[in-house]
Design a protein around this motif. Structure first.
Motif, mmCIF file in Angstrom:
data_model
loop_
_atom_site.group_PDB
_atom_site.id
_atom_site.type_symbol
_atom_site.label_atom_id
_atom_site.label_comp_id
_atom_site.label_asym_id
_atom_site.label_seq_id
_atom_site.Cartn_x
_atom_site.Cartn_y
_atom_site.Cartn_z
ATOM 1 N N LEU A 141 0.873 38.153 -2.378
ATOM 2 C CA LEU A 141 -0.067 38.959 -2.896
ATOM 3 C C LEU A 141 -1.623 38.487 -3.353
ATOM 4 C CD1 LEU A 141 2.199 39.733 -6.295
ATOM 5 C CD2 LEU A 141 1.979 40.794 -3.731
ATOM 6 N N SER A 142 -1.635 37.305 -2.109
ATOM 7 C CA SER A 142 -3.614 36.962 -1.641
ATOM 8 C C SER A 142 -4.004 37.338 -1.418
ATOM 9 C CB SER A 142 -3.107 35.373 -1.619
ATOM 10 O OG SER A 142 -2.249 34.964 -2.745
ATOM 11 N N SER A 143 -5.294 37.157 -1.273
ATOM 12 C CA SER A 143 -6.029 38.254 -0.597
ATOM 13 C C SER A 143 -6.365 37.227 0.950
ATOM 14 C CB SER A 143 -7.876 38.169 -1.325
ATOM 15 O OG SER A 143 -7.744 38.631 -2.284
ATOM 16 N N PHE A 144 -6.769 37.971 1.660
ATOM 17 C CA PHE A 144 -7.080 37.705 3.267
ATOM 18 C C PHE A 144 -8.045 36.934 3.428
ATOM 19 C CE2 PHE A 144 -6.444 38.328 7.834
ATOM 20 C CZ PHE A 144 -5.285 38.061 7.932
ATOM 21 N N PRO A 145 -7.923 36.469 4.247
ATOM 22 C CA PRO A 145 -9.490 35.962 4.252
ATOM 23 C C PRO A 145 -10.474 36.845 4.741
ATOM 24 C CG PRO A 145 -8.145 34.709 5.188
ATOM 25 C CD PRO A 145 -7.460 35.703 4.709
ATOM 26 N N LYS A 146 -11.490 36.291 4.376
ATOM 27 C CA LYS A 146 -12.668 37.131 4.932
ATOM 28 C C LYS A 146 -14.073 36.356 5.672
ATOM 29 C CE LYS A 146 -13.809 40.767 2.050
ATOM 30 N NZ LYS A 146 -12.761 40.489 1.081
ATOM 31 N N SER A 147 -14.313 36.368 6.944
ATOM 32 C CA SER A 147 -15.441 35.240 6.941
ATOM 33 C C SER A 147 -16.299 34.989 6.401
ATOM 34 C CB SER A 147 -16.047 36.058 8.416
ATOM 35 O OG SER A 147 -16.259 36.860 8.252
ATOM 36 N N THR A 148 -16.942 33.508 6.536
ATOM 37 C CA THR A 148 -17.879 33.448 4.657
ATOM 38 C C THR A 148 -18.672 32.248 5.651
ATOM 39 O OG1 THR A 148 -15.753 31.828 4.172
ATOM 40 C CG2 THR A 148 -17.227 34.326 2.942
ATOM 41 N N ILE A 149 -18.026 30.993 5.361
ATOM 42 C CA ILE A 149 -18.917 29.204 5.469
ATOM 43 C C ILE A 149 -19.021 29.266 6.846
ATOM 44 C CG2 ILE A 149 -19.207 27.028 5.239
ATOM 45 C CD1 ILE A 149 -17.172 27.670 2.949
ATOM 46 N N LYS A 150 -20.323 28.934 7.218
ATOM 47 C CA LYS A 150 -20.714 28.466 9.010
ATOM 48 C C LYS A 150 -21.672 27.559 9.073
ATOM 49 C CE LYS A 150 -21.868 32.533 10.936
ATOM 50 N NZ LYS A 150 -21.459 34.264 11.579
ATOM 51 N N PHE A 151 -21.414 26.822 9.747
ATOM 52 C CA PHE A 151 -22.788 25.876 10.309
ATOM 53 C C PHE A 151 -23.717 26.406 11.688
ATOM 54 C CE2 PHE A 151 -20.304 24.072 6.641
ATOM 55 C CZ PHE A 151 -20.937 24.161 5.914
ATOM 56 N N VAL A 152 -24.555 26.980 11.855
ATOM 57 C CA VAL A 152 -24.907 27.401 12.889
ATOM 58 C C VAL A 152 -24.883 25.872 14.243
ATOM 59 C CG1 VAL A 152 -26.959 28.891 14.438
ATOM 60 C CG2 VAL A 152 -26.362 28.455 11.937
#
Length: 934
Positions: free
Chosen positions: A763-774
């Motif tokens: 019942l938890s949320s599927f990850p979405k892409s967020t943090i990234k360090f170029v």
RNA sequence: AGGCGCAUAGCUCAGUGGGAGAGCGCUUCCUUGACGCGGAAGAGGUCUGGGGUUCAAUCCCCCAUGCGCCUACCA
């Protein structure tokens, strides 16, 4: 947190979590009224079935989709259920009755059906139980069965409407008949298989005594039903024969020789016997030439009275032998030879099909097919992979009417009644037209009756109920009026007679399956389920039932709901054994999914199926891979075990102001992986998703990240430790979420027991892409280069791992220098160096091993470690490799057309590659030279 | 007969018009404080054969060979 076991043991935990989900109603659709919805109806397995690899793959894919969608905020419903599988189930129950020497006719129809229901109650949910073992997140409160009251109502409604529209009709024509199952089959249910038979050449004497004509046949026993011999009109050999007649051997009949241009002059003798009652071709030519039709084989596969007294009652195969013997004696069998040809077999019991002339119910499907074709053409429905549309179109554009009646008891009985007391349109009393054949002789007034028409039987003193009860076969000719009704009727609406006879046939099981996407949601009632979930989102199935099921669902869905039943049809492969052969009991090559689950756990098994689920025709299943993925799960388990020692440093689930390069890098890689996994599932490329997580977890997270952070975790720097542990937990949580649709059990276990979460991962949320360090990946590449550079020298020169060595890294690049210096402890630890010197210029010393990498050269003094000869041969090998590569690139770069036409960036890339290689070559060569001077 | 699909490392299979990949297996080494269900370093492929398109083909087109499947009335 309790102590971690050294390895993960699935069997203990899987049942526990499955029950937990059920108890907490985690499979029930949830969400508000404006949540987007996602719905799948399961392809209902046969109620007699047990889970095979095909089901397992099919269910795994659906479960991945459902769990993913549920976690992505969709109100998700997966409707499970089973199919009553008319013929198969009846066969199973009849077999079990036969053990007690009980014949279903003695039992009677109602009692027999009762037996089937009790059989179902006892064994029918085996496959349901097995689906649960697999982890299927079906909403069991929506469990449906094609014989349920609601679904039966849908079947009845559809039948009546189609009947009223004239799309359902009865007709007397040749059909595929299974003499063992004792029923008609649709064209699709006749499986053509090539068998090695014989072609017999039989002499038919001309009536005028002027000789004979020889026909060739694979089925001599059908000659008794011949009503003509056909030749090609332009066949010179037989021109004079046309119009003459022959004396049909073994009978007293004369039959004509006719001309028909469908005859193949080159096959056999060019003369073909015509048996309209037992061959589909012959039926057609019989119609063209107005030939009579003579049935010589009956529903049991035995010869009829029409076949003559000598042959009557013989089994068709026995009869063949006798006919051949008789022909030989009369010297009419000219010759015979081996001949392989295609023969129809019953898809349920593999008995050779007998084409028989009978009255059956048909659906006129062309009007339905037209719309169904359009729906796919206009992309209201998409097949994935797209190629399957071609198969669909090909079949639909050449569709034949669908024979839907079956002469069995288990199924939806046709809602049509006949009145024996009414007169038909030509004024005949219908009771005189309805023929009854009893399963055993009935005694009445001292007489034994075996058959007769309804009125006769009545006149002899049999009651209506007796007649019906004792009938094995009821033949109702087309001329008898059909009374079709939504509700069971007992009184004739025309003459008020109470003697109505219900059509004994039941419907093809696929008729009810065709309604599955809406009948399971409550149709014909107007339900909330229907409004919420129809059309469903996707149908997941294998290609072998595109015609049987998918096409028919599309037709029925469009007809009765006005909308296609689903948006996507995802066609997955068929699971074969590792040699590519279909798994079958007789071959003994079955791999039992439950055995796999028991040996490796449901998660490992499911993950393997997902990896195997690449777009293609078939999957060759190999157990070794399942084992491999069990190791994968163990790996994850141990990663959790590893960090649990540092749990005290886990302060926050939020990440702020990340400083460590390894942390930045792994977060960036995680981000990439999330995108890959989502992309894969959304495009039904489950293997891409599975491989992406596998690669990330094992080779990036475990192999590199964990190794990189170890030195820091062993240190006393609380600040960096906290950042690392927070980051670790953050990543690990996302890994579990990403993996959950693929391996629900172990992820739930770790989610609860290791991460200490209070709610289910489901019942938890599927990850979405967020943090990234170029820049992190480019910076990290320097570490990798340094470490793998040192490792390869060590490995290839066999420097024992326990020996800590010194390394010198020479780089002119200040940025590289900075990155290496600030991660020195990790590099030293992983590369097992006591000392690493970073320099801007290095004067090569004697006896030094070297490797040239991007932006750096790595030197390892060998003095006191080993002799330089091995280093010499290593460098020569490396030079060879470099040379090979350079030749290829040089060829490209010296091609003017390449420079002119190829995209700029490709050219640049090749140039850069060449430069790197030449630097590498130069330095390696120099070093080799230096070694040689020693 | 027609249609479709497949041929890539020893095995089972991904993949892409521009550097050939995974799992298992194999070789060498390692009881390093998560994991030997582990770690490191390697070996191994004229991407079935032949032609064509292209600056460039394992990938696109044609032909061939082999294998598999589906549809079809050759008795």
């Amino acid at each position: 947190m309790e102590l971690f076991e050294k390895t993960y043991s699935p069997s203990k935990l899987e049942d526990y979590w499955y029950n937990y989900w059920q108890d907490n109603k985690a499979f029930t659709p949830y969400g508000s009224d404006d949540s987007p919805t996602f719905c799948i109806v399961i392809p209902p397995p046969n109620v007699t079935g047990s889970l095979h690899m095909g089901h397992a793959l099919n269910a795994t894919i659906q479960d991945i989709l459902c769990r993913y969608k549920r976690m992505s905020g969709f109100k998700t419903l997966w409707v499970p259920g089973t199919d009553h599988a008319g013929i198969a189930t009846q066969n199973v129950v009849e077999k079990s009755l036969a053990k007690d020497k009980i014949d279903r006719h003695k039992l009677g129809r109602d009692a027999f059906i009762q037996r089937v229901w009790s059989w179902k109650a006892e064994y029918g949910d085996r496959i349901i139980y097995q689906l649960k073992k697999l982890g299927a997140s079906c909403d069991w409160e929506h469990l449906r069965f094609t014989m349920d009251e609601g679904l039966s109502k849908a079947v009845r409604e559809v039948f009546v409407r189609l009947f009223e529209e004239g799309l359902i009709y009865r007709d007397n024509r040749l059909i595929n008949w299974c003499p063992r199952c004792h029923t008609a089959l649709s064209d699709l249910e006749a499986e053509h298989e090539e068998i090695e038979g014989r072609l017999y050449f039989i002499k038919y004497p001309l009536t005028d005594g002027s000789g004979h004509i020889t026909v060739a046949t694979t089925r001599p026993e059908t000659m008794l039903g011949d009503t003509a011999v056909a030749v090609h009109p332009e066949d010179e050999r037989y021109k004079d024969f046309i119009g003459k007649s022959v004396d049909l051997p073994l009978t007293s009949r004369k039959i004509p020789i006719i001309a028909d241009n469908t005859v193949d002059k080159d096959f056999g003798t060019g003369a073909v016997k015509i048996t309209p009652a037992h061959d589909f071709n012959d039926e057609a030519s019989g119609k063209r030439h107005n030939l009579s039709s003579l049935s010589v084989i009956n529903e049991e596969g035995k010869m009829t009275t029409e076949a003559g007294l000598r042959y009557k009652g013989l089994d068709r195969h026995e009869c063949r032998k006798l006919i051949l013997k008789d022909l030989k004696e009369k010297d009419l069998l000219e010759s015979e030879k081996k001949h392989s040809h295609n023969v129809g077999h019953c898809y349920r019991c593999k008995t050779i099909i007998e084409p028989l002339q009978t009255i059956q119910w048909y659906v006129n499907v062309s009007p339905l097919a037209e719309k169904a074709i359009k729906a796919v053409e206009q992309k209201e429905i998409s097949f994935i992979p797209e190629q399957w549309e071609n198969n669909y179109f090909a079949w639909m554009r050449d569709i034949k009417d669908w024979c839907i009646s079956r002469q069995i008891w288990w199924g939806h009985q046709i809602p049509v009644w006949y009145c024996p007391d009414c007169k038909n349109e030509t004024g005949q009393l219908q009771g005189e037209l309805i023929e009854h054949t009893f399963f055993s002789p009935v005694k009445v007034r001292g007489k034994e009756i075996t058959h007769g028409n309804y009125t006769q039987c009545k006149d002899l003193g049999l009651s209506h109920d007796d007649i019906i009860k004792n009938s094995k076969i009821i033949r109702v000719p087309k001329s008898v009026k059909s009374l079709c009704s939504r509700f069971d009727i007992t009184k004739c609406p025309h003459c008020n007679s109470n003697n109505l006879i219900r059509d004994p046939d039941v419907l093809d099981t696929w008729f009810s399956s065709a309604l599955w996407p809406f009948s399971t949601l409550g149709w014909p009632e107007d339900t909330k389920d229907l409004r919420d979930f129809y059309p469903t989102s996707v149908l997941v199935t294998a290609f072998d039932i595109i015609f049987f099921w998918v096409a028919r669902m599309i037709m029925m869905g469009l007809k009765f709901m006005g909308k296609p039943p689903f948006k996507d049809v995802y066609i997955h492969a068929i699971v074969r054994d590792s040699k590519g052969q279909k798994m079958s009991k007789s071959m003994g090559n079955i791999i039992d999914p439950l055995v796999m689950i028991e040996k490796y756990g449901a998660d490992a098994f499911r993950f393997s199926l997902a990896v195997f689920a690449a777009h293609g025709r078939d999957i060759r299943f190999s157990e070794e891979r399942v084992e491999g993925y069990r190791h994968f799960i163990n790996k994850i388990w141990n990663a959790a075990k590893f960090i649990s020692t540092y749990q005290e440093f886990h302060r926050s689930s939020k990440l702020e102001d990340i400083k460590g390069l390894q942390n930045k890098w792994i977060l960036t890689r995680l981000n990439f992986t999330i995108e890959e996994v989502i992309k894969g599932i959304e495009s039904y490329r489950f293997n891409d998703s599975a491989s992406a997580i596998y690669q990330f977890v094992w080779h990036e997270f475990c192999d590199w990240y964990i190794e990189l952070i170890k030195p820091e975790l062993y240190s006393d720097n609380k600040l960096t430790k906290t950042e690392i542990v927070n980051c670790f937990y953050f990543i690990f949580e996302k890994i579990l979420l990403l993996l959950h649709p693929f391996m629900p059990f172990v992820t739930e276990e770790l989610w609860n027991k290791f991460l200490g979460k209070k709610t289910s991962i489901m019942l938890s949320s599927f990850p979405k892409s967020t943090i990234k360090f170029v820049n992190s990946e480019a910076e990290m590449a320097n570490l990798f280069n340094a470490i793998t550079g040192i490792r390869s020298i060590r490995g290839e020169l066999n420097i024992t791992p326990s020996l800590e060595i010194k390394a010198i890294i020479n780089t002119p690049n200040n940025e590289v220098k900075r990155v290496l210096l600030s991660n020195m402890s990790s590099i030293k630890k992983i590369a097992k160096c006591s000392e690493i010197e970073i320099v801007s210029t290095y004067k090569r010393a004697k006896g030094t091993a070297v490797t040239v990498r991007d932006l750096m050269e790595i030197y390892i003094p060998l003095e006191g470690i080993l002799d330089v000869n091995s280093e010499k041969s290593r460098l020569m090998k490396e030079l060879e490799k470099i040379d090979k590569e350079m030749v290829l690139i040089k060829k490209k770069l010296s091609n003017e057309d390449f420079l002119k036409n190829a995209p700029q960036q490709i050219v640049e890339k090749e140039k850069a590659k060449f430069d790197t290689l030449s630097t590498k070559k130069e330095k390696t060569a120099e070093n080799l030279k230096l070694l040689k001077t020693i």
